[in-house]
Design an enzyme around this catalytic site. Structure first.
Site, PDB file in Angstrom:
ATOM      1  N   HIS A 139     -16.861 -56.674  52.782  1.00  0.00           N
ATOM      2  CA  HIS A 139     -16.561 -56.454  51.370  1.00  0.00           C
ATOM      3  C   HIS A 139     -17.068 -57.681  50.611  1.00  0.00           C
ATOM      4  O   HIS A 139     -17.149 -58.776  51.170  1.00  0.00           O
ATOM      5  CB  HIS A 139     -15.060 -56.359  51.107  1.00  0.00           C
ATOM      6  CG  HIS A 139     -14.364 -55.224  51.776  1.00  0.00           C
ATOM      7  ND1 HIS A 139     -13.951 -55.288  53.087  1.00  0.00           N
ATOM      8  CD2 HIS A 139     -13.959 -54.018  51.306  1.00  0.00           C
ATOM      9  CE1 HIS A 139     -13.332 -54.163  53.409  1.00  0.00           C
ATOM     10  NE2 HIS A 139     -13.328 -53.368  52.347  1.00  0.00           N
ATOM     11  N   ASP A 166     -14.757 -60.608  50.815  1.00  0.00           N
ATOM     12  CA  ASP A 166     -14.582 -61.150  52.167  1.00  0.00           C
ATOM     13  C   ASP A 166     -15.458 -62.381  52.343  1.00  0.00           C
ATOM     14  O   ASP A 166     -15.051 -63.362  52.961  1.00  0.00           O
ATOM     15  CB  ASP A 166     -15.010 -60.147  53.248  1.00  0.00           C
ATOM     16  CG  ASP A 166     -14.186 -58.886  53.273  1.00  0.00           C
ATOM     17  OD1 ASP A 166     -13.035 -58.924  52.818  1.00  0.00           O
ATOM     18  OD2 ASP A 166     -14.706 -57.863  53.753  1.00  0.00           O
TER      19      ASP A 166
END
Length: 439
Positions: free
Chosen positions: A101, A104
């Site tokens: 993501h 992340d």
């Protein structure tokens, strides 16, 4: 490259007789099965979020895992350190892909400007590391569910400014995925659902998310992204009821907005469990509807009503899953991404290796067993015989629209049809499957 896992060099295949915990017993990347190597069949990936971002916290306790990069007072420097450690892990494990993501890999910052700057900075680093290691991006995505702005949804939010923020994240994440050579782009509607219908306009929210997905498709074609767009179904959690409940629900949504030729599904085992389905059912449904794309490999606990995201450990379950995939022709751009996390008590850094090695071996053994089932054609022969009547003149006329309720009613009466039941042979088939798995 930063050395964090200094006890080992690289995980290799040693065979079934090996007792080395840092070796594959079944996964031989170069072994050819049904004309493709094991690596080409499985297309394994490690997820960034559970593996390098989660600190072991849960609803009842603080983080239990030692993650040095999370303690860096300079969050951007911590993200750089995390990238070093992530690619060390990927390289030593020997998997070809990873997934992420946007938040992340890079800190979100305190403004949209900081978000974009931080994200682009880390994408530059990931691009270099991919070249250095040969590891590739299976798919990227945007986290449009963690920030409090998304408490009422992203694309389904009652505030169009929140919709615009989500669009900003997806715009940047899609562009980064394109730049990094990602083979898919995933959309999981983490908060695209509702807690109560008392304050929810279902029709409006459905139209909002439909338009959002149309915009995603438009952007894909605008930037020339050749990968596959994927929606990940999940029935609930964090919302009470999510709009992408299961594969069949997603297909209905795609048909409504004319997207069934543009978007496929990324199926997670644990989400199938939460939806009351078997993992095999969701895979088979996606294949039947021609929207099978990729897999998040993990397992759930049928006794628990939430996402446990444990590593897959059942050859029985995954042999049947692999059988469905092989029947469908295998992956094209998708693969097996380990959307799984170690347990809170697994605090040794090398527990990450044990978890992934075991899960990879489970998939490898499942692949070998499923390939044997496919080659022997025992199951398929029985299924073909069961439906053989539909190859008859009557069956073909029905399917080709050459009959009506009236003509069929007349036929049954004229020929005094009295079809006799035939055994489904479920127990026999289950025995055949077990014979292959345990041989």
């Amino acid at each position: 490259m930063t050395t964090y896992f200094d006890k080992i060099e690289k995980i290799s295949f040693e065979g079934e007789k090996s007792t080395n915990p840092f070796a594959f017993k079944h996964y031989d990347a170069n072994q050819v099965i049904l004309g493709k190597t094991m690596a080409e069949h499985l297309r394994l990936a490690v997820c960034y979020w559970h593996t390098f971002c989660w600190n072991g916290n849960d609803m009842f306790g603080l983080g239990s895992l030692e993650r040095s990069w999370q303690k860096n007072p300079n969050v951007l420097a911590g993200a750089e350190q995390k990238a070093d450690i992530a690619f060390e892990f990927l390289n030593k494990l020997g998997v070809p892909y990873y997934c992420f993501h946007d938040v992340d890999i890079a800190p979100e910052g305190n403004s949209v400007r900081e978000y974009v700057q931080n994200f682009h900075h880390i994408v530059d680093i990931l691009e270099r590391k991919q070249v250095e290691t040969g590891v590739k991006l299976l798919w990227g995505t945007a986290n449009c569910f963690t920030n409090p702005r998304y408490m009422s949804g992203a694309a389904t939010n009652p505030n169009p400014e929140v919709f615009a923020w989500a669009a900003t994240q997806v715009f940047n994440a899609m562009n980064a995925t394109q730049r990094l050579g990602g083979e898919n782009y995933v959309l999981w509607g983490g908060r695209e659902g509702y807690e109560t219908l008392l304050n929810t306009d279902l029709k409006r929210e459905r139209e909002q998310i439909g338009r959002f997905m149309q915009m995603v498709v438009e952007h894909k074609h605008k930037i020339g992204f050749k990968g596959t767009l994927l929606i990940e179904p999940k029935p609930q959690e964090p919302t009470k009821h999510q709009y992408d409940y299961d594969v069949a629900t997603v297909y209905g949504f795609l048909k409504q907005f004319g997207l069934e030729k543009e978007i496929k599904v990324n199926i997670e085992a644990n989400h199938a469990t939460l939806a009351g389905h078997t993992f095999q059912h969701e895979i088979a449904t996606a294949c039947a509807l021609d929207i099978f794309g990729s897999i998040d490999a993990n397992r759930g606990d049928p006794q628990l009503g939430w996402d446990t995201d444990q590593f897959p450990n059942s050859v029985e379950e995954n042999t049947l899953v692999m059988y469905e995939i092989l029947k469908h022709g295998g992956f094209t751009t998708g693969g097996f991404n380990f959307d799984a996390k170690i347990r809170r008590q697994s605090i040794d850094p090398y527990d990450l290796f044990y978890a992934h090695i075991g899960a990879i071996d489970v998939l490898a053994l499942s692949l070998k067993r499923a390939a044997k089932m496919l080659q022997e054609k025992t199951l398929q022969k029985i299924v073909n015989a069961r439906y053989a009547g539909w190859n008859s003149e009557l069956g073909q006329h029905i399917l080709q629209g050459k009959t009506s309720l009236e003509t069929l009613a007349q036929l049954v009466q004229q020929k005094d049809l009295a079809p006799k039941p035939v055994s489904g042979q479920q127990e026999y088939l289950e025995n055949l499957v077990n014979q292959v798995i345990y041989s």
